[in-house]
Scaffold this motif. Structure first.
Motif, PDB file in Angstrom:
ATOM      1  N   PRO A   1       0.828  -1.216   0.000  1.00 42.18           N
ATOM      2  CA  PRO A   1       0.000   0.000   0.000  1.00 42.18           C
ATOM      3  C   PRO A   1       0.861   1.264   0.000  1.00 42.18           C
ATOM      4  O   PRO A   1       1.786   1.382   0.818  1.00 42.18           O
TER       5      PRO A   1
ATOM      6  N   ARG B   1      -1.430   4.620   4.243  1.00 40.34           N
ATOM      7  CA  ARG B   1      -2.379   3.996   5.154  1.00 40.34           C
ATOM      8  C   ARG B   1      -3.437   5.023   5.531  1.00 40.34           C
ATOM      9  O   ARG B   1      -3.101   6.114   5.999  1.00 40.34           O
TER      10      ARG B   1
ATOM     11  N   THR C   1      -5.364   5.126   7.946  1.00 38.37           N
ATOM     12  CA  THR C   1      -5.698   4.952   9.354  1.00 38.37           C
ATOM     13  C   THR C   1      -4.674   5.714  10.183  1.00 38.37           C
ATOM     14  O   THR C   1      -3.650   6.168   9.670  1.00 38.37           O
TER      15      THR C   1
ATOM     16  N   PRO D   1      -1.608   6.294  12.483  1.00 40.91           N
ATOM     17  CA  PRO D   1      -0.357   5.524  12.609  1.00 40.91           C
ATOM     18  C   PRO D   1       0.004   5.208  14.061  1.00 40.91           C
ATOM     19  O   PRO D   1       1.102   5.507  14.519  1.00 40.91           O
TER      20      PRO D   1
ATOM     21  N   ASP E   1     -10.094   4.221  14.650  1.00 46.30           N
ATOM     22  CA  ASP E   1     -10.356   4.295  13.212  1.00 46.30           C
ATOM     23  C   ASP E   1     -11.843   4.107  12.933  1.00 46.30           C
ATOM     24  O   ASP E   1     -12.445   4.849  12.144  1.00 46.30           O
TER      25      ASP E   1
ATOM     26  N   THR F   1      -5.543  -0.098   1.279  1.00 43.41           N
ATOM     27  CA  THR F   1      -4.765   0.803   2.138  1.00 43.41           C
ATOM     28  C   THR F   1      -5.153   0.768   3.614  1.00 43.41           C
ATOM     29  O   THR F   1      -4.488   1.406   4.427  1.00 43.41           O
ATOM     30  N   ILE F   2      -6.215   0.046   3.974  1.00 40.36           N
ATOM     31  CA  ILE F   2      -6.632  -0.040   5.374  1.00 40.36           C
ATOM     32  C   ILE F   2      -6.316  -1.436   5.899  1.00 40.36           C
ATOM     33  O   ILE F   2      -6.731  -2.429   5.298  1.00 40.36           O
ATOM     34  N   PRO F   3      -5.598  -1.536   7.013  1.00 38.91           N
ATOM     35  CA  PRO F   3      -5.267  -2.854   7.589  1.00 38.91           C
ATOM     36  C   PRO F   3      -6.515  -3.648   7.958  1.00 38.91           C
ATOM     37  O   PRO F   3      -7.587  -3.083   8.191  1.00 38.91           O
TER      38      PRO F   3
END
Length: 281
Positions: free
Chosen positions: A35, A38, A40, A42, A50, A157-159
């Motif tokens: 990605p 992110r 979100t 850090p 989030d 891009t989001i865990p």
């Protein structure tokens, strides 16, 4: 809507969106490998924050749209919706244009950064012209591309823990918003302003209104699973999502208005949370 009956063709926009999200996820994965950012905070263990942040943002936007519609602030609504579309579409071009150029083997175009941004601005403007002015089939095609590409970008891009928590929180909010919240209230206004807003924030197909947010979140979930999980889990969740869409449409057939997220999103989210938290494969 009271005469609505579920037919096989009602699945078409959902299926196209999901399939497009897989294509966009594949392109992002091949072009960026990891990605590029992110979306979100850090901070380790920030998944609850989030979810709170995303849900609060959606809730505030829904309330603002309802209040502006109620007080017939059509010009303000039009500007805000247009700017929201433009900002998101511009960002999509910033990420996807290099990915597509790399994908077709012409990434080494000698474009300066200002020239690249200018190209993205022009492309976003032409896209919005088709969506807001041309409408019809071009709008429908671009809307499906818009929601699936945005969903794929979010899924990339989001865990996992943040995405599943966000989806769970938004599903709960969706149930509230459609039953007694701003979406229900917006529909009951039934004036020209609210109808315009609902049209611009929905995908209309065969007498049903599909919220763009629903399609974006379906796409983000499917794209994320495609990128980060095994084929077996992907296929299982794919089937669960399609089954959830079918059950949601059946509820829509019965009630005339029904939240599209809870039945479709919550089961696969619980599955992913279980796999993630217990490190199952």
């Amino acid at each position: 809507m009271s005469n609505f009956k579920v037919k096989i063709y009602h699945f078409l926009p959902f299926l196209l969106t999901i399939l497009l999200s897989i294509l966009f996820a594949y392109i992002l994965l091949k072009a960026y490998n990891i990605p590029p950012l992110r979306l979100t905070f850090p901070v380790k263990g920030s998944f609850l924050f989030d979810a709170f942040y995303f849900t609060l943002t959606v809730a505030f936007a829904g309330l603002a749209v309802y209040m502006l519609s109620k007080h017939k602030r059509f010009k303000i609504l039009k500007v805000l919706i247009f700017l929201s579309y433009f900002t998101i579409v511009f960002i999509l071009y910033v990420f996807y244009l290099p990915a597509f150029l790399w994908f077709i083997g012409v990434f080494n175009l000698s474009l300066s950064l200002p020239a690249f941004f200018l190209v993205c601005i022009v492309a976003a403007s032409l896209t919005l012209y088709c969506i807001f002015v041309v409408k019809g089939l071009p709008r429908n095609i671009l809307i499906l591309v818009f929601v699936s590409s945005l969903g794929a970008l979010l899924g990339f891009t989001i865990p996992t823990l943040s995405l599943t928590t966000i989806l769970l929180a938004l599903s709960i909010y969706d149930a509230f918003a459609v039953s007694v919240g701003p979406i229900r209230k917006l529909v009951t206004l039934a004036d020209s302003t609210s109808k315009w807003v609902l049209t611009e924030l929905s995908f209309t197909y065969k007498n049903i209104f599909i919220g763009l947010g629903d399609l974006i979140l379906y796409s983000s979930l499917i794209a994320h699973i495609y990128i980060f999980f095994s084929l077996q889990i992907f296929l299982l969740c794919f089937i669960i999502v399609l089954l959830g869409i079918f059950l949601s449409l059946k509820m829509l057939e019965k009630w005339g208005m029904f939240p599209g997220l809870p039945i479709t999103i919550i089961p696969p989210v619980i599955l992913l949370l279980t796999i993630t938290l217990f490190n199952l494969t």
